[in-house]
Design a protein around this motif. Structure first.
Motif, short mmCIF file in Angstrom:
data_model
loop_
_atom_site.label_atom_id
_atom_site.label_comp_id
_atom_site.label_asym_id
_atom_site.label_seq_id
_atom_site.Cartn_x
_atom_site.Cartn_y
_atom_site.Cartn_z
N SER A 140 59.82 56.79 69.86
CA SER A 140 61.15 56.94 69.28
C SER A 140 61.88 55.61 69.23
CB SER A 140 61.98 57.94 70.10
OG SER A 140 61.36 59.21 70.11
N GLN A 141 62.41 55.30 68.06
CA GLN A 141 63.24 54.12 67.91
C GLN A 141 64.60 54.37 68.55
OE1 GLN A 141 63.64 52.67 63.88
NE2 GLN A 141 65.58 51.64 64.35
N THR A 152 61.88 59.07 65.12
CA THR A 152 60.80 59.39 66.05
C THR A 152 59.54 59.81 65.30
OG1 THR A 152 60.25 60.65 68.06
CG2 THR A 152 61.39 61.83 66.30
N THR A 153 58.40 59.67 65.98
CA THR A 153 57.14 60.18 65.47
C THR A 153 56.36 60.79 66.63
OG1 THR A 153 55.18 59.62 64.15
CG2 THR A 153 55.84 58.03 65.82
N ALA A 198 54.13 48.17 59.94
CA ALA A 198 55.30 47.30 60.06
C ALA A 198 56.11 47.57 61.30
CB ALA A 198 56.18 47.45 58.81
N ASN A 199 56.01 48.79 61.84
CA ASN A 199 56.69 49.13 63.08
C ASN A 199 55.87 50.21 63.79
OD1 ASN A 199 57.74 51.93 62.44
ND2 ASN A 199 58.75 50.78 60.79
N PRO A 200 56.15 50.49 65.07
CA PRO A 200 55.28 51.41 65.82
C PRO A 200 55.49 52.89 65.53
CG PRO A 200 57.01 50.56 67.24
CD PRO A 200 57.12 49.81 65.95
N LEU A 201 56.24 53.24 64.50
CA LEU A 201 56.43 54.64 64.16
C LEU A 201 55.35 55.19 63.24
CD1 LEU A 201 60.30 54.83 63.62
CD2 LEU A 201 58.98 55.46 65.66
N SER A 202 54.38 54.35 62.85
CA SER A 202 53.36 54.83 61.93
C SER A 202 52.08 54.03 62.11
CB SER A 202 53.84 54.71 60.48
OG SER A 202 54.07 53.36 60.13
N GLY A 203 51.00 54.51 61.45
CA GLY A 203 49.77 53.74 61.37
C GLY A 203 48.80 53.87 62.53
#
Length: 299
Positions: A140-141, A152-153, A198-203
């Motif tokens: 979560s950001q 969040t993811t 690009a950020n830790p919410l994906s990939g």
């Protein structure tokens, strides 16, 4: 060095995991070798309106825009479960003056268990934690003040916990372990996944991912539960820190510090030298000083 209070012997396994149960305490060091006790920083939430039986796994990051240190930790009563919550505190000093901002926070509506904090080099902060049902990891950001979440993811994973999130180069790494209820005589099966988004919410790759160790002996030093990763200024590697749980007397639990390196841009390697110190980590030739990404906390 932030941690739970566990200075009293308890004969019941798994239950009395905070010993004296008197909130968050702190040590400090200028060299990571010699430590000075700074004492108790918080209670177990009572001064913030909600008193918990247990307050564990505190982590702290610094918010440059507010000039505040921000602490998140996990609060629960017996037994732990979906009712577990986050407690958030702030201070202008790392080791004095802490007050609760929220002592009963359900940041994304899914409960809040084993957790960690991550401050991205971009300045954006994240909380990563096990959800209450124990079947996934939430990333979560945090809001700009670091006191709540704004995005969040969820990563599906049954029985994974104790997440550690960090970045090296252009790759995000997420380390998790299996659930063994404070028992380092059984294997924690520590694994990691990566993302180059690009950020830790994906990939992210699917959990649990790749084994962190080439061997995984039951009860060995490799078999601590992930706690945090500390980057050392002017070093290419970092220090992997884990909790080694003493099941029957949890106040005797200790931490394992091991050197960790990056064989490639997307892989990790942790070794177990017979003895070692920070000189085992190769010096950087760039002169770049990498600040500590978070201030670690036991348990």
């Amino acid at each position: 060095w932030y941690g739970q209070n566990a200075n009293i012997s308890n004969s019941t396994p798994y239950v009395h995991d905070t010993g004296g149960n008197s909130g968050v305490w702190c040590y400090r060091s200028t060299d990571l070798y010699n430590w000075t006790l700074r004492g108790q920083l918080t209670d177990t939430g009572a001064s913030g309106g909600t008193s918990w039986a247990f307050v564990i796994r505190p982590h702290v990051i610094y918010n440059a825009s507010t000039s505040k240190y921000v602490l998140w930790c996990h609060g629960y009563n017996n037994p732990p479960g979906a009712g577990d919550r986050a407690l958030v505190a702030t201070s202008s000093s790392p080791d004095t003056g802490w007050t609760w901002s929220n002592a009963n926070l359900n940041p994304d509506g899914v409960g809040y268990k084993d957790a960690n904090l991550f401050l991205d080099p971009s300045g954006t902060a994240y909380a990563v934690y096990t959800i209450g049902s124990q079947n996934g990891i939430q990333i979560s950001q945090l809001a700009t003040d670091f006191l709540s979440t704004v995005a969040t993811t969820a990563l599906t994973a049954s029985g994974r916990e104790s997440p550690v999130l960090f970045k090296h180069g252009s790759t995000y790494f997420l380390i998790t372990s299996s659930s063994n209820y404070y028992d380092s005589t059984s294997t924690f099966t520590v694994k990691y996944v990566t993302s180059t988004a690009a950020n830790p919410l994906s990939g992210w790759n699917s959990l649990p991912g790749t084994s962190l160790f080439s061997v995984d002996p039951v009860g060995g030093n490799y078999n601590g539960q992930p706690n945090t990763v500390v980057f050392i200024p002017n070093k290419l590697g970092c220090v992997y820190i884990s909790d080694w749980w003493n099941t029957t007397e949890l106040y005797l639990s200790r931490q394992i510090w091991l050197p960790m390196t990056f064989p490639t841009s997307t892989t990790l390697a942790v070794t177990e030298p017979a003895s070692w110190d920070l000189t085992n980590l190769v010096n950087s030739t760039t002169g770049l000083v990498v600040e500590f990404e978070n201030l670690f906390g036991q348990g």
